[in-house]
Design an enzyme around this catalytic site. Structure first.
Site, PDB file in Angstrom:
ATOM      1  CB  CYS A 162      -0.859   0.186   1.373  1.00 52.96           C
ATOM      2  SG  CYS A 162      -1.893   1.589   1.285  1.00 52.96           S
TER       3      CYS A 162
ATOM      4  CG  ASP B 173      -2.404  15.235  -4.365  1.00 58.80           C
ATOM      5  OD1 ASP B 173      -3.486  14.330  -3.970  1.00 58.80           O
ATOM      6  OD2 ASP B 173      -1.694  14.895  -5.529  1.00 58.80           O
TER       7      ASP B 173
ATOM      8  CG  HIS C 185      -4.730  -0.279   5.034  1.00 59.69           C
ATOM      9  ND1 HIS C 185      -4.047   0.361   3.895  1.00 59.69           N
ATOM     10  CD2 HIS C 185      -5.789  -0.863   4.389  1.00 59.69           C
ATOM     11  CE1 HIS C 185      -4.662  -0.152   2.853  1.00 59.69           C
ATOM     12  NE2 HIS C 185      -5.607  -1.066   3.054  1.00 59.69           N
TER      13      HIS C 185
ATOM     14  CG  ASN D  25     -12.180  11.266  -4.377  1.00 57.95           C
ATOM     15  OD1 ASN D  25     -13.102  12.064  -4.577  1.00 57.95           O
ATOM     16  ND2 ASN D  25     -11.159  11.515  -4.855  1.00 57.95           N
TER      17      ASN D  25
ATOM     18  CG  HIS E 221      -4.233   4.184   3.586  1.00 57.75           C
ATOM     19  ND1 HIS E 221      -3.128   3.391   4.062  1.00 57.75           N
ATOM     20  CD2 HIS E 221      -4.582   4.957   4.121  1.00 57.75           C
ATOM     21  CE1 HIS E 221      -3.296   3.900   5.120  1.00 57.75           C
ATOM     22  NE2 HIS E 221      -3.857   5.011   5.365  1.00 57.75           N
TER      23      HIS E 221
ATOM     24  CG  HIS F 236      -6.541   9.601   0.383  1.00 54.77           C
ATOM     25  ND1 HIS F 236      -6.876   8.274  -0.212  1.00 54.77           N
ATOM     26  CD2 HIS F 236      -6.994  10.235  -0.683  1.00 54.77           C
ATOM     27  CE1 HIS F 236      -7.078   8.294  -1.499  1.00 54.77           C
ATOM     28  NE2 HIS F 236      -7.151   9.343  -1.650  1.00 54.77           N
TER      29      HIS F 236
HETATM   30  P1  5GP Z   1      -7.599   9.419  -4.773  1.00 54.69           P
HETATM   31  O1  5GP Z   1      -7.857   9.705  -6.271  1.00 54.69           O
HETATM   32  O2  5GP Z   1      -7.160   8.134  -4.505  1.00 54.69           O
HETATM   33  O3  5GP Z   1      -8.685  10.270  -3.849  1.00 54.69           O
HETATM   34  O4  5GP Z   1      -6.540  10.380  -4.641  1.00 54.69           O
HETATM   35  C1  5GP Z   1      -5.060  10.036  -4.932  1.00 54.69           C
HETATM   36  C2  5GP Z   1      -4.157  11.065  -4.429  1.00 54.69           C
HETATM   37  O5  5GP Z   1      -2.985  10.701  -4.314  1.00 54.69           O
HETATM   38  C3  5GP Z   1      -4.214  11.925  -5.928  1.00 54.69           C
HETATM   39  O6  5GP Z   1      -4.532  13.271  -5.776  1.00 54.69           O
HETATM   40  C4  5GP Z   1      -2.564  11.692  -6.492  1.00 54.69           C
HETATM   41  O7  5GP Z   1      -2.140  12.819  -7.006  1.00 54.69           O
HETATM   42  C5  5GP Z   1      -1.830  11.365  -4.795  1.00 54.69           C
HETATM   43  N1  5GP Z   1      -0.863  10.614  -4.922  1.00 54.69           N
HETATM   44  C6  5GP Z   1      -0.636   9.415  -5.810  1.00 54.69           C
HETATM   45  N2  5GP Z   1       0.519   8.854  -5.476  1.00 54.69           N
HETATM   46  C7  5GP Z   1       1.269   9.890  -4.638  1.00 54.69           C
HETATM   47  C8  5GP Z   1       2.568   9.684  -3.946  1.00 54.69           C
HETATM   48  O8  5GP Z   1       3.306   8.835  -4.383  1.00 54.69           O
HETATM   49  N3  5GP Z   1       2.891  10.787  -3.048  1.00 54.69           N
HETATM   50  C9  5GP Z   1       1.970  11.773  -2.948  1.00 54.69           C
HETATM   51  N4  5GP Z   1       2.398  12.841  -2.072  1.00 54.69           N
HETATM   52  N5  5GP Z   1       0.829  11.743  -3.219  1.00 54.69           N
HETATM   53  C10 5GP Z   1       0.523  10.957  -4.168  1.00 54.69           C
HETATM   54 ZN    ZN Z   2      -2.227   1.513   3.607  1.00 53.13          ZN
END
Ligand code: 5GP
Ligand code: ZN
Length: 114
Positions: free
Chosen positions: A4, A30, A46, A87, A98, A100
């Site tokens: 993860c 992000d 988690h 989301n 995970h 967030h």
């Molecule tokens: P979701 O679409 O799952 O709600 O949002 C996931 C978020 O995680 C996205 O906005 C993406 O830019 C961010 N993200 C993905 N991989 C990484 C990473 O390795 N580091 C950081 N800081 N953000 C990430």
């Molecule tokens: Zn996790």
């Protein structure tokens, strides 16, 4: 949880720009910001999604909201306003499995969530 991405960030196995951390919550920038301020607020435990949170996690939910408030104040977006969004699942646009929360601000956000 193994494999993860956010668990790896929590364990500091993957680098991130951490802006807040306490016992239960971590928050980092992000990697692909959608606004001048775009911070992810993440429980250290988690949970695959919002759907896995139950009454047993009441304190954690409070901790997440308190963290969001503190970060918004520290980032200077509390007064002007911001968005705090989660989301859930594929159609909800959840890519990282995970739990967030997105804290977005620093520009006028559109009224539409679509
Ligand atoms: P979701 O679409 O799952 O709600 O949002 C996931 C978020 O995680 C996205 O906005 C993406 O830019 C961010 N993200 C993905 N991989 C990484 C990473 O390795 N580091 C950081 N800081 N953000 C990430
Ligand atoms: Zn996790």
């Amino acid at each position: 949880m193994e494999d993860c991405l956010f668990c790896k960030i929590i364990k500091k196995e993957i680098e991130s720009q951490i802006v807040f951390e306490n016992e239960s919550v971590i928050a980092f920038k992000d990697i692909n910001p959608q606004a001048p301020v775009h911070i992810l607020i993440v429980p250290k435990e988690h949970f695959t999604s919002f759907l896995d949170v139950s009454y047993a996690d009441t304190q954690l939910v409070i901790d997440i909201f308190q963290a969001a408030k503190k970060i918004a104040q520290k980032e200077g977006i509390a007064e002007k306003g911001f968005r705090f969004a989660v989301n859930v699942g594929d159609e909800g646009g959840q890519i990282i499995k995970h739990l967030h929360f997105h804290l977005l601000g620093g520009r006028q956000l559109s009224g539409s969530l679509g």
